[in-house]
Design an enzyme around this catalytic site. Sequence first.
Site, mmCIF file in Angstrom:
data_model
loop_
_atom_site.group_PDB
_atom_site.id
_atom_site.type_symbol
_atom_site.label_atom_id
_atom_site.label_comp_id
_atom_site.label_asym_id
_atom_site.label_seq_id
_atom_site.Cartn_x
_atom_site.Cartn_y
_atom_site.Cartn_z
ATOM 1 N N LYS A 1 0.840 -1.217 0.000
ATOM 2 C CA LYS A 1 0.000 0.000 0.000
ATOM 3 C C LYS A 1 0.870 1.260 0.000
ATOM 4 O O LYS A 1 0.645 2.175 -0.778
ATOM 5 C CB LYS A 1 -0.931 0.014 1.231
ATOM 6 N N ARG B 1 -9.726 0.455 8.563
ATOM 7 C CA ARG B 1 -9.283 -0.919 8.799
ATOM 8 C C ARG B 1 -10.318 -1.747 9.533
ATOM 9 O O ARG B 1 -10.066 -2.913 9.842
ATOM 10 C CB ARG B 1 -8.047 -0.898 9.672
ATOM 11 N N ARG C 1 12.099 -5.874 4.840
ATOM 12 C CA ARG C 1 11.856 -4.419 4.806
ATOM 13 C C ARG C 1 12.791 -3.689 5.770
ATOM 14 O O ARG C 1 13.054 -4.147 6.881
ATOM 15 C CB ARG C 1 10.406 -4.104 5.180
ATOM 16 N N ARG D 1 11.393 -2.293 11.399
ATOM 17 C CA ARG D 1 10.225 -1.870 12.176
ATOM 18 C C ARG D 1 9.946 -2.906 13.247
ATOM 19 O O ARG D 1 9.997 -4.099 12.980
ATOM 20 C CB ARG D 1 9.019 -1.753 11.233
ATOM 21 N N ARG E 1 -0.369 -9.569 12.915
ATOM 22 C CA ARG E 1 -0.954 -8.527 12.050
ATOM 23 C C ARG E 1 -1.796 -9.159 10.949
ATOM 24 O O ARG E 1 -2.842 -8.639 10.575
ATOM 25 C CB ARG E 1 0.160 -7.665 11.447
HETATM 26 P P1 AP5 Z 1 4.858 -1.544 1.809
HETATM 27 O O1 AP5 Z 1 4.582 -0.746 0.598
HETATM 28 O O2 AP5 Z 1 5.502 -0.878 2.967
HETATM 29 O O3 AP5 Z 1 3.545 -2.318 2.252
HETATM 30 P P2 AP5 Z 1 2.313 -1.820 3.104
HETATM 31 O O4 AP5 Z 1 1.114 -2.519 2.576
HETATM 32 O O5 AP5 Z 1 2.279 -0.333 3.169
HETATM 33 O O6 AP5 Z 1 2.760 -2.473 4.481
HETATM 34 P P3 AP5 Z 1 2.703 -1.966 5.948
HETATM 35 O O7 AP5 Z 1 3.394 -3.047 6.766
HETATM 36 O O8 AP5 Z 1 3.254 -0.591 6.104
HETATM 37 O O9 AP5 Z 1 1.203 -1.993 6.191
HETATM 38 P P4 AP5 Z 1 0.452 -2.075 7.484
HETATM 39 O O10 AP5 Z 1 -0.895 -1.813 6.970
HETATM 40 O O11 AP5 Z 1 0.582 -3.262 8.335
HETATM 41 O O12 AP5 Z 1 1.190 -0.960 8.363
HETATM 42 P P5 AP5 Z 1 0.753 0.489 8.784
HETATM 43 O O13 AP5 Z 1 1.985 1.266 8.892
HETATM 44 O O14 AP5 Z 1 -0.375 1.007 7.978
HETATM 45 O O15 AP5 Z 1 5.755 -2.794 1.346
HETATM 46 C C1 AP5 Z 1 6.260 -3.708 2.288
HETATM 47 C C2 AP5 Z 1 7.688 -4.117 1.851
HETATM 48 O O16 AP5 Z 1 7.617 -4.861 0.644
HETATM 49 C C3 AP5 Z 1 8.618 -2.941 1.565
HETATM 50 O O17 AP5 Z 1 9.910 -3.279 1.972
HETATM 51 C C4 AP5 Z 1 8.551 -2.769 0.037
HETATM 52 O O18 AP5 Z 1 9.752 -2.217 -0.488
HETATM 53 C C5 AP5 Z 1 8.315 -4.200 -0.413
HETATM 54 N N1 AP5 Z 1 7.449 -4.311 -1.592
HETATM 55 C C6 AP5 Z 1 6.311 -3.608 -1.855
HETATM 56 N N2 AP5 Z 1 5.755 -4.035 -3.009
HETATM 57 C C7 AP5 Z 1 6.537 -5.058 -3.452
HETATM 58 C C8 AP5 Z 1 6.477 -5.906 -4.582
HETATM 59 N N3 AP5 Z 1 5.493 -5.817 -5.489
HETATM 60 N N4 AP5 Z 1 7.445 -6.850 -4.715
HETATM 61 C C9 AP5 Z 1 8.445 -6.945 -3.808
HETATM 62 N N5 AP5 Z 1 8.556 -6.142 -2.717
HETATM 63 C C10 AP5 Z 1 7.614 -5.220 -2.545
HETATM 64 O O19 AP5 Z 1 0.151 0.194 10.244
HETATM 65 C C11 AP5 Z 1 0.971 -0.252 11.288
HETATM 66 C C12 AP5 Z 1 0.162 -0.362 12.570
HETATM 67 O O20 AP5 Z 1 -0.422 0.916 12.891
HETATM 68 C C13 AP5 Z 1 -1.027 -1.333 12.558
HETATM 69 O O21 AP5 Z 1 -0.624 -2.659 12.815
HETATM 70 C C14 AP5 Z 1 -1.888 -0.733 13.687
HETATM 71 O O22 AP5 Z 1 -1.353 -1.043 14.950
HETATM 72 C C15 AP5 Z 1 -1.714 0.771 13.492
HETATM 73 N N6 AP5 Z 1 -2.724 1.329 12.572
HETATM 74 C C16 AP5 Z 1 -2.469 1.987 11.397
HETATM 75 N N7 AP5 Z 1 -3.632 2.353 10.816
HETATM 76 C C17 AP5 Z 1 -4.627 1.932 11.637
HETATM 77 C C18 AP5 Z 1 -6.042 1.984 11.569
HETATM 78 N N8 AP5 Z 1 -6.661 2.571 10.520
HETATM 79 N N9 AP5 Z 1 -6.751 1.419 12.553
HETATM 80 C C19 AP5 Z 1 -6.135 0.842 13.625
HETATM 81 N N10 AP5 Z 1 -4.800 0.739 13.757
HETATM 82 C C20 AP5 Z 1 -4.046 1.280 12.752
#
Ligand code: AP5
Length: 211
Positions: A13, A88, A123, A156, A167
């Site tokens: 994402k 979410r 990552r 992270r 997760r």
């Molecule tokens: P990346 O692009 O970073 O993936 P992402 O989907 O953004 O992954 P996240 O882990 O950041 O998502 P998340 O939803 O768990 O975390 P968030 O920070 O929102 O890609 C991942 C890796 O793969 C990178 O190294 C990238 O380079 C690589 N990559 C990408 N595409 C690729 C491809 N096609 N091929 C190969 N490699 C690739 O949330 C974290 C925490 O915050 C949650 O667990 C929760 O505690 C809290 N939180 C955030 N939002 C909310 C909410 N709305 N409600 C409640 N809690 C929340």
Amino acid sequence: MKLILLGAPGAGKGTQAEVVCDNFGLQIISTGNIIRQAVKDETEMGLQAKDYINNGKLVPDDVILKIIKERLSKDDCQNGFILDGVPRTIAQAEALDALDVKIDKVINIVVEDDVICKRLSGRRVCGDCSASYHLDYKVPAKAGVCDRCGGALIVRKDDEPETVKERLNVYHKQTAPLIEYYEKQGILSTVYGQEEVEETSKLLLEVLKEK
Ligand code: AP5
């Protein structure tokens, strides 16, 4: 355009939000980045959210809604935005609807769990500006150093294998029901995100160019 990027943790994402931002000039709103910054700054919200985020649990809906309301009211969101990682839960989606924010499209990026586990183990993120890298797929010019700001790259806390499993459980239980929620609204598109980043970007931009 007002866009939501849905998908499991590590589906890409954040990576694809940057591509959409470059192509359409939309503001990216990542609740994950906002929360991590608050944890780092030890704000009241950060202290409240810290244990949830570090243990792979969702931060309570009322905290998220406050963040979103505040963020969407800013001037830089008035011409459109990309919501990365929010909503979410069904409760968050309903609250967003109640704010009268008319979302144009929701793109669900689909990646299998085992691919996600492999991805997240590689990552690395910048501890200063949050830019994201990968040991195999997005390698920084100098190992361990952010290309953008020169900050140190770190793992992270929630990318530890056990936390990634949690997760993914949370995603399947609490977030995946949003797929049906937005399907029913007729605004959901699906993009397969298992191939290379550029291939996923191509598919995603094609969907965005469709009327
Ligand atoms: P990346 O692009 O970073 O993936 P992402 O989907 O953004 O992954 P996240 O882990 O950041 O998502 P998340 O939803 O768990 O975390 P968030 O920070 O929102 O890609 C991942 C890796 O793969 C990178 O190294 C990238 O380079 C690589 N990559 C990408 N595409 C690729 C491809 N096609 N091929 C190969 N490699 C690739 O949330 C974290 C925490 O915050 C949650 O667990 C929760 O505690 C809290 N939180 C955030 N939002 C909310 C909410 N709305 N409600 C409640 N809690 C929340």
